[in-house]
Design a protein around this motif. Structure first.
Motif, PDB file in Angstrom:
ATOM      1  N   GLY A   1       0.790  -1.224   0.000  1.00  0.00           N
ATOM      2  CA  GLY A   1       0.000   0.000   0.000  1.00  0.00           C
ATOM      3  C   GLY A   1       0.820   1.270   0.000  1.00  0.00           C
ATOM      4  O   GLY A   1       0.267   2.368   0.056  1.00  0.00           O
ATOM      5  N   ASP A   2       2.149   1.130  -0.045  1.00  0.00           N
ATOM      6  CA  ASP A   2       2.994   2.319  -0.146  1.00  0.00           C
ATOM      7  C   ASP A   2       2.825   2.908  -1.542  1.00  0.00           C
ATOM      8  O   ASP A   2       2.605   2.188  -2.518  1.00  0.00           O
ATOM      9  CB  ASP A   2       4.465   1.968   0.083  1.00  0.00           C
ATOM     10  CG  ASP A   2       4.719   1.404   1.471  1.00  0.00           C
ATOM     11  OD1 ASP A   2       4.077   1.875   2.433  1.00  0.00           O
ATOM     12  OD2 ASP A   2       5.571   0.507   1.593  1.00  0.00           O
TER      13      ASP A   2
ATOM     14  N   ASN B   1      -9.941   2.271  -0.423  1.00  0.00           N
ATOM     15  CA  ASN B   1      -9.386   1.800   0.845  1.00  0.00           C
ATOM     16  C   ASN B   1     -10.435   1.682   1.935  1.00  0.00           C
ATOM     17  O   ASN B   1     -10.315   0.833   2.818  1.00  0.00           O
ATOM     18  CB  ASN B   1      -8.247   2.707   1.315  1.00  0.00           C
ATOM     19  CG  ASN B   1      -6.961   2.431   0.579  1.00  0.00           C
ATOM     20  OD1 ASN B   1      -6.702   1.329   0.138  1.00  0.00           O
ATOM     21  ND2 ASN B   1      -6.140   3.457   0.436  1.00  0.00           N
TER      22      ASN B   1
ATOM     23  N   SER C   1      -9.271  -1.727   2.549  1.00  0.00           N
ATOM     24  CA  SER C   1      -8.098  -1.568   3.423  1.00  0.00           C
ATOM     25  C   SER C   1      -8.292  -0.383   4.359  1.00  0.00           C
ATOM     26  O   SER C   1      -7.575   0.610   4.278  1.00  0.00           O
ATOM     27  CB  SER C   1      -6.832  -1.349   2.587  1.00  0.00           C
ATOM     28  OG  SER C   1      -6.603  -2.397   1.718  1.00  0.00           O
TER      29      SER C   1
ATOM     30  N   ARG D   1      -5.392   1.517   5.944  1.00  0.00           N
ATOM     31  CA  ARG D   1      -4.562   2.403   5.124  1.00  0.00           C
ATOM     32  C   ARG D   1      -5.091   3.834   5.093  1.00  0.00           C
ATOM     33  O   ARG D   1      -4.399   4.746   4.661  1.00  0.00           O
ATOM     34  CB  ARG D   1      -4.456   1.878   3.690  1.00  0.00           C
ATOM     35  CG  ARG D   1      -3.865   0.505   3.529  1.00  0.00           C
ATOM     36  CD  ARG D   1      -2.452   0.377   3.982  1.00  0.00           C
ATOM     37  NE  ARG D   1      -1.549   1.221   3.237  1.00  0.00           N
ATOM     38  CZ  ARG D   1      -0.287   1.411   3.558  1.00  0.00           C
ATOM     39  NH1 ARG D   1       0.241   0.813   4.596  1.00  0.00           N
ATOM     40  NH2 ARG D   1       0.463   2.226   2.853  1.00  0.00           N
TER      41      ARG D   1
END
Length: 145
Positions: free
Chosen positions: A73-74, A102, A106, A109
């Motif tokens: 997720g960077d 996200n 996610s 994140r």
């Protein structure tokens, strides 16, 4: 004669200055990529078709650019804009789409997304989303010294 030499020396000092002659290194895209890639692993470039089709990015607004992400997720983007205001607006829309994605898949994140680095440096816009995004940006600054 001595007086003339002294006057010339003084004028030379005034015209050339007596400060630090080191010139600061200017930021360029590839240098930023190299610094970030040392900090983040397995970064893969987002293709232009993905940027335009999935994120509705207007690539005509970029003189040069790189967008990369990894499976952790960077994310980072370095952009030299043609029109800074339009690029910032376009990036705001980009991050809104990322936030929407996200929030469903996610949610952990979201905090990193909200705390992303958004900086301007030597005509470039730099965006970083990572656990240590501030220190990554500091590394870019350090590389210029």
């Amino acid at each position: 004669m001595k007086k003339n030499i002294i006057v010339v020396l003084i004028l030379m000092l005034l015209l050339t200055g007596c400060g630090n002659n080191e010139s600061e290194k200017k930021f360029v895209l590839n240098d930023g990529v190299n610094v970030i890639e040392k900090k983040l692993s397995n970064m893969e470039e987002l293709q232009d078709t993905t940027l335009t089709d999935a994120y509705n990015m207007d690539l005509d607004l970029f003189e040069e650019h790189v967008f990369k992400q990894n499976s952790d997720g960077d994310f980072y983007a370095i952009i030299k804009p043609v029109d800074k205001g339009k690029v910032k607006s376009n990036m705001g829309e980009f991050f809104e789409r990322v936030r929407e994605f996200n929030s469903s898949y996610s949610p952990e994140r979201l905090q990193l997304l909200e705390n992303r680095v958004e900086k301007e440096l030597d005509g470039y816009l730099i965006y970083i989303i990572a656990n240590d995004s501030d220190s990554i940006y500091d590394s870019i600054l350090d590389s210029l010294n």
